[in-house]
Design an enzyme around this catalytic site. Structure first.
Site, PDB file in Angstrom:
ATOM      1  N   GLY A 171       0.833  -1.216   0.000  1.00  0.00           N
ATOM      2  CA  GLY A 171       0.000   0.000   0.000  1.00  0.00           C
ATOM      3  C   GLY A 171       0.856   1.250   0.000  1.00  0.00           C
ATOM      4  N   GLN A 213      -2.386   6.884   1.066  1.00  0.00           N
ATOM      5  CA  GLN A 213      -2.243   8.098   1.880  1.00  0.00           C
ATOM      6  C   GLN A 213      -1.146   7.935   2.929  1.00  0.00           C
ATOM      7  OE1 GLN A 213      -5.426   8.982   4.591  1.00  0.00           O
ATOM      8  NE2 GLN A 213      -4.850  11.136   4.800  1.00  0.00           N
ATOM      9  N   TYR A 268     -15.548  -2.932   6.500  1.00  0.00           N
ATOM     10  CA  TYR A 268     -14.182  -2.504   6.830  1.00  0.00           C
ATOM     11  C   TYR A 268     -13.890  -2.796   8.309  1.00  0.00           C
ATOM     12  CZ  TYR A 268     -10.320   0.814   7.618  1.00  0.00           C
ATOM     13  OH  TYR A 268      -9.133   1.409   7.951  1.00  0.00           O
TER      14      TYR A 268
HETATM   15  N1  SER Z   1      -9.976   6.686   7.778  1.00  0.00           N
HETATM   16  C1  SER Z   1     -10.596   5.397   7.741  1.00  0.00           C
HETATM   17  C2  SER Z   1     -11.876   5.456   7.014  1.00  0.00           C
HETATM   18  O1  SER Z   1     -12.499   6.492   7.047  1.00  0.00           O
HETATM   19  C3  SER Z   1     -10.838   4.889   9.119  1.00  0.00           C
HETATM   20  O2  SER Z   1      -9.892   3.973   9.451  1.00  0.00           O
HETATM   21  O3  SER Z   1     -12.288   4.493   6.468  1.00  0.00           O
END
Ligand code: SER
Length: 325
Positions: free
Chosen positions: A13, A17, A148
């Site tokens: 990755g 970011q 997620y």
């Molecule tokens: N920044 C991430 C998201 O918004 C959170 O881990 O998915």
């Protein structure tokens, strides 16, 4: 557990970011040739591609991962490759496949090749609507409602399992939203806290996709990068946790962020039009208790909201004036 040094590092990755900045910080510290950057879909930033080894790698391809680890004699993996929360709700199958199979491959390579250490970031997304929202404790309810979050809970459990069962040194942090100005985030719920800066500088206007009163824990990138490196360099014997340290730096509402930017750009206008990401944001904590990380390995954030805002605006205004935004 091993106190072997980290010599040859793979960052998956590495075009993302966090990965793009972590790669450069690790190259600075461990030497350019010792930090292999692996990207997949996102094109590599010039500095990541040009300052050291760069490879294309699909982390769900175990064989390809094995070959990179073999070729570069990798002993440490910073496994940043993941699908974030908003994209994960649109493509839950892809989120499961990339986040779970990718991590499983990394852990299996670490186990079978006796790697020194693995870093796998977790997220505040492991928490859910039934978790206490204020000062969320280290040890608490993990019932996320996003794919997620589910992959991150499973990832933490898997990481901890590899420590206990196989003696693999797996370390991880529950990152809050990360704010930065180098590589834009992709597909996360906290992306508004980055996009607002770009649009404030470029257009003096931003339409925010969460409500004005939405409060989430956040962190500025220099702190996020330092946290990963400090945790990975900490003495294993001091760690009372492994793949799941709470960390945070600041908490603010979207409205407070807009007002902080207005202190520097008085004609900046922010509107609020919540979309499907509001429900994700509402399921996460408003603030986080990171005292265990502070005690175990000396974690301290350096940036608060005002300091981060000044730094973000300076960096983006410079790029804007140079025609780079
Ligand atoms: N920044 C991430 C998201 O918004 C959170 O881990 O998915």
């Amino acid at each position: 557990m091993s106190s072997r040094p980290m010599r040859n590092i793979l960052v998956t990755g590495a075009c993302g970011q966090i990965g793009s900045e972590l790669t450069m910080a690790l190259r600075e510290r461990y030497g350019n040739e010792h930090v292999v950057a692996a990207g997949h879909r996102t094109p590599p930033p010039d500095d990541v591609r040009d300052s050291g080894p760069f490879v294309y790698l699909d982390v769900t391809d175990r064989q390809a991962l094995e070959e990179v680890v073999e070729q570069f004699q990798i002993d440490t993996i910073f496994h940043l490759a993941a699908v974030l929360s908003a994209v994960g709700e649109q493509k839950p199958d892809v989120a499961w496949r990339v986040n779970m199979n990718g991590l499983y491959n990394v852990l299996e390579v670490a186990r079978t090749r006796s790697l020194t250490r693995v870093f796998c970031p977790s997220s505040m997304a492991v928490f859910g609507p039934s978790t206490p929202k204020e000062n969320t404790p280290q040890e608490t309810i993990l019932s996320p409602t996003t794919m997620y979050g589910i992959t991150k809970v499973a990832g933490e459990l898997l990481g901890n399992y590899y420590v206990q069962k196989f003696g693999v040194d797996v370390r991880g942090l529950r990152y809050p939203g990360i704010i930065s100005h180098k590589t834009p985030p992709g597909g996360g719920t906290t992306d508004y806290a980055v996009a607002i800066f770009y649009d404030a500088v470029k257009y003096r206007r931003y339409t925010c996709f969460v409500r004005e009163d939405t409060v989430l824990p956040m962190m500025y990138m220099p702190d996020a990068v330092r946290a990963a490196i400090e945790l990975m360099e900490a003495d294993f014997r001091r760690l009372t946790r492994h793949a799941d340290y709470n960390i945070t730096a600041m908490s603010f509402s979207a409205g407070e962020l807009a007002r902080e930017i207005q202190k520097h750009i008085p004609d900046f206008v922010c509107e609020f039009q919540p979309d499907f990401r509001q429900a994700i944001a509402d399921s996460w904590p408003r603030s986080i208790d990171d005292s265990v990380a502070r005690t175990d390995w000396g974690w301290r954030p350096a940036y608060d909201l005002p300091a981060m805002t000044v730094d973000m605006l300076n960096a983006l205004q410079t790029r804007y004036q140079q025609g780079q935004l």
